[in-house]
Design a protein around this motif. Sequence first.
Motif, PDB file in Angstrom:
ATOM      1  N   UNK A   1      10.054   0.573   0.194  1.00  0.00           N
ATOM      2  CA  UNK A   1       9.263  -0.949   0.330  1.00  0.00           C
ATOM      3  C   UNK A   1      10.686  -1.689   0.044  1.00  0.00           C
ATOM      4  N   UNK A   2      10.884  -3.173   0.295  1.00  0.00           N
ATOM      5  CA  UNK A   2      12.200  -3.914   0.336  1.00  0.00           C
ATOM      6  C   UNK A   2      12.512  -4.316  -1.194  1.00  0.00           C
TER       7      UNK A   2
ATOM      8  N   UNK B   1      19.154   7.738  -5.625  1.00  0.00           N
ATOM      9  CA  UNK B   1      18.948   6.475  -6.063  1.00  0.00           C
ATOM     10  C   UNK B   1      18.161   6.566  -6.017  1.00  0.00           C
ATOM     11  N   UNK B   2      17.101   5.394  -6.880  1.00  0.00           N
ATOM     12  CA  UNK B   2      15.734   5.922  -6.457  1.00  0.00           C
ATOM     13  C   UNK B   2      15.114   4.477  -5.498  1.00  0.00           C
ATOM     14  N   UNK B   3      14.052   5.254  -5.485  1.00  0.00           N
ATOM     15  CA  UNK B   3      13.996   4.888  -3.984  1.00  0.00           C
ATOM     16  C   UNK B   3      11.821   4.700  -4.000  1.00  0.00           C
ATOM     17  N   UNK B   4      11.114   3.375  -4.396  1.00  0.00           N
ATOM     18  CA  UNK B   4       9.764   3.864  -3.785  1.00  0.00           C
ATOM     19  C   UNK B   4       9.698   3.220  -2.600  1.00  0.00           C
ATOM     20  N   UNK B   5       8.129   4.381  -2.783  1.00  0.00           N
ATOM     21  CA  UNK B   5       7.827   4.130  -0.815  1.00  0.00           C
ATOM     22  C   UNK B   5       6.550   3.879  -1.282  1.00  0.00           C
ATOM     23  N   UNK B   6       5.941   3.458   0.060  1.00  0.00           N
ATOM     24  CA  UNK B   6       4.439   3.716   0.413  1.00  0.00           C
ATOM     25  C   UNK B   6       3.727   4.118   1.522  1.00  0.00           C
ATOM     26  N   UNK B   7       3.180   5.280   1.584  1.00  0.00           N
ATOM     27  CA  UNK B   7       3.002   5.870   2.639  1.00  0.00           C
ATOM     28  C   UNK B   7       1.105   5.637   2.846  1.00  0.00           C
TER      29      UNK B   7
ATOM     30  N   UNK C   1      -3.827  -1.841   9.807  1.00  0.00           N
ATOM     31  CA  UNK C   1      -4.922  -1.446   9.192  1.00  0.00           C
ATOM     32  C   UNK C   1      -5.775  -2.563   7.736  1.00  0.00           C
ATOM     33  N   UNK C   2      -6.714  -1.629   7.116  1.00  0.00           N
ATOM     34  CA  UNK C   2      -7.193  -2.188   6.368  1.00  0.00           C
ATOM     35  C   UNK C   2      -7.906  -1.841   5.218  1.00  0.00           C
ATOM     36  N   UNK C   3      -8.413  -2.125   4.376  1.00  0.00           N
ATOM     37  CA  UNK C   3      -8.936  -1.533   2.675  1.00  0.00           C
ATOM     38  C   UNK C   3      -7.983  -0.303   2.450  1.00  0.00           C
ATOM     39  N   UNK C   4      -6.487  -0.870   2.171  1.00  0.00           N
ATOM     40  CA  UNK C   4      -5.661   0.370   1.140  1.00  0.00           C
ATOM     41  C   UNK C   4      -6.225   0.934  -0.089  1.00  0.00           C
ATOM     42  N   UNK C   5      -5.946   1.958  -0.466  1.00  0.00           N
ATOM     43  CA  UNK C   5      -6.780   2.234  -1.838  1.00  0.00           C
ATOM     44  C   UNK C   5      -5.851   3.324  -2.328  1.00  0.00           C
ATOM     45  N   UNK C   6      -4.915   3.691  -3.232  1.00  0.00           N
ATOM     46  CA  UNK C   6      -4.662   4.394  -4.575  1.00  0.00           C
ATOM     47  C   UNK C   6      -4.936   5.914  -4.338  1.00  0.00           C
TER      48      UNK C   6
ATOM     49  N   UNK D   1       4.124  -4.150  -3.079  1.00  0.00           N
ATOM     50  CA  UNK D   1       3.590  -2.383  -2.424  1.00  0.00           C
ATOM     51  C   UNK D   1       2.514  -2.427  -1.191  1.00  0.00           C
ATOM     52  N   UNK D   2       1.601  -3.384  -1.576  1.00  0.00           N
ATOM     53  CA  UNK D   2       0.794  -2.635  -0.017  1.00  0.00           C
ATOM     54  C   UNK D   2       1.436  -3.518   0.869  1.00  0.00           C
TER      55      UNK D   2
END
Length: 147
Positions: free
Chosen positions: A50-51, A16-22, A72-77, A56-57
């Motif tokens: 990601x629900x 099952x595809x499960x997208x997530x962010x770290x 946290x602040x200023x996330x950059x991929x 995503x952010x």
Amino acid sequence: MIRRYGEAVKPGQSYRRRPGVYSVLPRGGKILVTFQESPVPEFQLPGGGIDPGEHPLAALHREVFEETGWKIAAPRRVGAFRRFTYMPEYDFWAEKICTVYLAHPVRPLGPPREAGHTAVWLDASEAPDLLGNPGDRAMLAKVLAGL
């Protein structure tokens, strides 16, 4: 094509595809990570799934807060990787699509809200060797090479 880390795809296994962010969270020569007690005790980059319908952010901010208690602040991929793994907490095999961000830990708002997680500051020089999965290690090494 997104690079795969970890276990090879098991022939015949449905995933099952499960997208997530770290997030990689550096501050003062240290990296803020989460220590997860189970299913296997390990250090990880804070983050998670990601629900449905969640941006995503927004998921990144929520997950980092749940697992570390920090704002946290200023996330950059930074990049992305995928890994194929069994997720016992959900009882399914997943193709995890892991998008990693570099962000600034601003301040603690309290203890981690997610059971079994502890916020830990690791020395930046030791952190890549201590993280539990090779994708996290590779993304952290990429960030540290650019700092």
